[in-house]
Write an enzyme that holds these catalytic residues in place. Structure first.
Site, PDB file in Angstrom:
ATOM      1  N   LYS A  97     -70.305  73.549 -19.450  1.00 30.61           N
ATOM      2  CA  LYS A  97     -68.726  73.453 -19.824  1.00 30.61           C
ATOM      3  C   LYS A  97     -68.108  73.586 -18.268  1.00 30.61           C
ATOM      4  O   LYS A  97     -68.369  74.787 -17.768  1.00 30.61           O
ATOM      5  CB  LYS A  97     -68.437  74.134 -20.666  1.00 30.61           C
ATOM      6  CG  LYS A  97     -66.909  74.152 -21.016  1.00 30.61           C
ATOM      7  CD  LYS A  97     -66.472  75.421 -21.843  1.00 30.61           C
ATOM      8  CE  LYS A  97     -64.764  75.570 -21.765  1.00 30.61           C
ATOM      9  NZ  LYS A  97     -64.217  76.864 -22.419  1.00 30.61           N
ATOM     10  N   GLY A 186     -56.300  78.096 -26.700  1.00 24.70           N
ATOM     11  CA  GLY A 186     -55.035  78.311 -27.175  1.00 24.70           C
ATOM     12  C   GLY A 186     -54.780  78.218 -28.752  1.00 24.70           C
ATOM     13  O   GLY A 186     -53.796  78.478 -29.304  1.00 24.70           O
TER      14      GLY A 186
END
Length: 262
Positions: A97, A186
């Site tokens: 990632k 988020g």
């Protein structure tokens, strides 16, 4: 089923491993959520076989879930590439990632350096999942660099605000229909995860929303159910929103004046 770089995963949820109250709670959360992958930072586990790092790595192995290393904290191309290469050696995987932060306050990705680093890592045989913004042009550049999946944010890391730029995310989904898109960062509530899945996103990656909740184990389960429900709703084909009321009961046999418009 989630497909990334030709590999299929039974879950559409990915789970981070940082900031849990205890190692045991982390393990239970992973087992409850049954995610496709668990993300881990090389800096979190340590490198060189020290006791803390080795113990954490053993805990991750006990979960039986594939590990997705990340380059969290990197702020330059060279730093990200070096960290990815070290992670490949430590975790014995080509998955990475890719995180390259451009601003310390918002933790917003530096998309310019991100593209450059992605090109280098893909040529080196990595399966790169880049943490990016919802910017369509930046996402296209990442695809041009060779990325086969993207991880756009919903909001800045750890804020729990949900999809603050819903319009841009929906446009991204619409314009890149064949690209796996995993919402990363988020999200704070299971309902927010269900929402983006209803929009057609392919998966969700979480950490703070679970690890810092009052009960991480149950929150992990809640998010797993939300992701599954949201995807099922998307595949079922939700009705379109409309401004005019429409009766759900049949009108056959009703007096003719009931259908008159006033």
């Amino acid at each position: 089923m989630l497909t990334l770089y030709g590999e299929t995963f039974p879950s559409r949820l990915l789970l981070g491993t940082a900031a849990y109250p205890t190692p045991e709670i982390l393990k239970q959360s992973v087992r409850t959520a049954r995610p496709a992958m668990i993300t881990v930072s090389l800096r979190r586990t340590g490198c060189g076989g020290e006791a803390h790092g080795q113990g954490f790595w053993s805990l991750l192995q006990e979960t039986g879930v594939p590990v997705l290393p990340n380059t969290a904290g990197c702020q330059s191309v060279q730093e990200a590439v070096t960290t990815a290469q070290m992670a490949r050696e430590v975790f014995e995987t080509d998955w990475i990632k890719l995180e390259l932060i451009g601003d310390d306050d918002t933790l917003q990705p530096d998309v310019f350096q991100l593209v450059e680093a992605a090109e280098i890592l893909i040529k080196d045989g990595f399966k790169v999942l880049p943490y990016c913004t919802e910017d369509l042009i930046a996402c296209r550049r990442l695809l041009d660099a060779g990325c086969q999946a993207l991880m756009p944010w919903a909001a800045p890391i750890g804020t729990g605000l949900g999809a603050v730029h819903a319009y841009a995310l929906k446009i991204l989904r619409e314009r890149l229909p064949d690209t796996p898109l995993i919402i990363d960062a988020g999200l704070g509530l299971p309902s927010q995860a269900a929402q983006v899945m209803e929009w057609g996103f392919d998966g969700v990656l979480l950490n703070t929303a679970v690890s810092r909740s009052g009960d991480p184990v149950n929150m992990a389960r809640a998010f797993a159910l939300a992701v599954e429900s949201g995807r099922l709703a998307f595949e079922a084909g939700p009705v379109e929103a409309r401004t005019k009321a429409q009766a759900s009961t049949p009108t056959v046999g009703q007096p003719f004046w009931h259908s008159a418009e006033y």
